[in-house]
Scaffold this motif. Structure first.
Motif, PDB file in Angstrom:
ATOM      1  N   PHE A 239     -27.742 -33.797 -52.610  1.00 45.10           N
ATOM      2  CA  PHE A 239     -28.395 -32.999 -53.190  1.00 45.10           C
ATOM      3  C   PHE A 239     -28.956 -31.837 -52.851  1.00 45.10           C
ATOM      4  N   HIS A 240     -29.783 -30.285 -53.387  1.00 42.67           N
ATOM      5  CA  HIS A 240     -30.066 -30.045 -52.963  1.00 42.67           C
ATOM      6  C   HIS A 240     -31.604 -29.514 -53.604  1.00 42.67           C
ATOM      7  N   ALA A 241     -32.625 -29.512 -53.074  1.00 40.82           N
ATOM      8  CA  ALA A 241     -34.386 -29.037 -53.734  1.00 40.82           C
ATOM      9  C   ALA A 241     -34.089 -27.790 -54.436  1.00 40.82           C
TER      10      ALA A 241
ATOM     11  N   THR B 105     -30.983 -19.810 -53.248  1.00 38.01           N
ATOM     12  CA  THR B 105     -31.939 -18.867 -53.009  1.00 38.01           C
ATOM     13  C   THR B 105     -32.144 -19.230 -51.238  1.00 38.01           C
ATOM     14  N   TRP B 106     -31.214 -19.579 -50.348  1.00 34.60           N
ATOM     15  CA  TRP B 106     -30.938 -19.430 -49.005  1.00 34.60           C
ATOM     16  C   TRP B 106     -30.884 -18.323 -48.348  1.00 34.60           C
ATOM     17  N   VAL B 107     -32.074 -18.055 -47.462  1.00 34.41           N
ATOM     18  CA  VAL B 107     -31.715 -17.407 -47.031  1.00 34.41           C
ATOM     19  C   VAL B 107     -31.146 -17.088 -45.767  1.00 34.41           C
ATOM     20  N   GLU B 108     -30.121 -16.504 -45.023  1.00 31.39           N
ATOM     21  CA  GLU B 108     -29.519 -16.604 -44.000  1.00 31.39           C
ATOM     22  C   GLU B 108     -29.991 -16.331 -42.522  1.00 31.39           C
ATOM     23  N   ALA B 109     -29.935 -17.258 -41.531  1.00 32.29           N
ATOM     24  CA  ALA B 109     -30.745 -16.792 -40.702  1.00 32.29           C
ATOM     25  C   ALA B 109     -29.977 -15.380 -39.556  1.00 32.29           C
ATOM     26  N   PRO B 110     -31.069 -14.308 -39.291  1.00 35.39           N
ATOM     27  CA  PRO B 110     -30.802 -13.181 -38.557  1.00 35.39           C
ATOM     28  C   PRO B 110     -29.883 -13.506 -37.634  1.00 35.39           C
TER      29      PRO B 110
ATOM     30  N   LEU C 289     -40.076 -21.683 -50.871  1.00 32.57           N
ATOM     31  CA  LEU C 289     -41.338 -21.512 -51.966  1.00 32.57           C
ATOM     32  C   LEU C 289     -42.344 -21.196 -51.275  1.00 32.57           C
ATOM     33  N   SER C 290     -42.600 -20.776 -50.313  1.00 35.30           N
ATOM     34  CA  SER C 290     -43.973 -20.506 -49.199  1.00 35.30           C
ATOM     35  C   SER C 290     -44.238 -18.956 -49.230  1.00 35.30           C
ATOM     36  N   SER C 291     -45.197 -18.491 -49.379  1.00 29.64           N
ATOM     37  CA  SER C 291     -46.185 -17.213 -49.379  1.00 29.64           C
ATOM     38  C   SER C 291     -45.507 -17.108 -47.997  1.00 29.64           C
ATOM     39  N   ALA C 292     -44.897 -17.171 -46.740  1.00 29.72           N
ATOM     40  CA  ALA C 292     -44.864 -16.939 -45.493  1.00 29.72           C
ATOM     41  C   ALA C 292     -43.454 -17.315 -45.451  1.00 29.72           C
ATOM     42  N   SER C 293     -42.883 -17.475 -45.895  1.00 29.89           N
ATOM     43  CA  SER C 293     -41.166 -17.500 -45.937  1.00 29.89           C
ATOM     44  C   SER C 293     -40.863 -16.275 -46.083  1.00 29.89           C
ATOM     45  N   GLU C 294     -41.164 -15.123 -46.884  1.00 32.72           N
ATOM     46  CA  GLU C 294     -40.090 -14.263 -46.377  1.00 32.72           C
ATOM     47  C   GLU C 294     -40.470 -12.929 -45.249  1.00 32.72           C
ATOM     48  N   VAL C 295     -41.906 -13.209 -44.916  1.00 27.66           N
ATOM     49  CA  VAL C 295     -42.235 -12.442 -43.777  1.00 27.66           C
ATOM     50  C   VAL C 295     -41.824 -13.145 -42.787  1.00 27.66           C
ATOM     51  N   LEU C 296     -41.484 -14.678 -42.627  1.00 25.77           N
ATOM     52  CA  LEU C 296     -40.508 -15.451 -41.593  1.00 25.77           C
ATOM     53  C   LEU C 296     -39.378 -14.361 -41.267  1.00 25.77           C
ATOM     54  N   SER C 297     -38.368 -14.508 -42.118  1.00 26.19           N
ATOM     55  CA  SER C 297     -37.683 -14.320 -41.887  1.00 26.19           C
ATOM     56  C   SER C 297     -36.288 -13.061 -42.486  1.00 26.19           C
TER      57      SER C 297
END
Length: 92
Positions: A2-4, A9-14, A74-82
């Motif tokens: 199970f994945h939440a 929606t997963w972001v691949e690490a650079p 869903l964190s507001s910081a996730s896009e900037v972190l990626s």
């Protein structure tokens, strides 16, 4: 398994490599004195900094020095972190 969050929606690490600012011995010493895993993560992708407190910081490797932490997509910081070239981990 199970994945939440669905796979689309997963972001691949650079695929980047950054020079380490710590030796393997310094890195190990840091994590020996940091049993709780709580840290503040900061990053800036150009539009201003973001910061969040995490309780999931874990060392993965001392050579090269690698660590991992978890952030919800869903964190507001996730896009900037990626997108940020540099992410700073402040161990508390």
């Amino acid at each position: 398994m199970f994945h939440a969050y669905p796979p689309d929606t997963w972001v691949e690490a650079p695929k980047q490599s950054f020079p380490s600012s710590l030796s393997a011995d310094e890195f190990k010493a840091l994590f020996r004195g940091h049993p709780g895993g709580v840290a503040v993560i900061t990053a800036d992708a150009g539009e201003g900094p973001v910061a969040l407190t995490v309780s999931s910081v874990v060392s993965v490797s001392a050579e090269p020095p690698l660590l991992i932490f978890s952030v919800s997509a869903l964190s507001s910081a996730s896009e900037v972190l990626s997108r940020a070239e540099t992410v700073v981990v402040h161990l508390l």
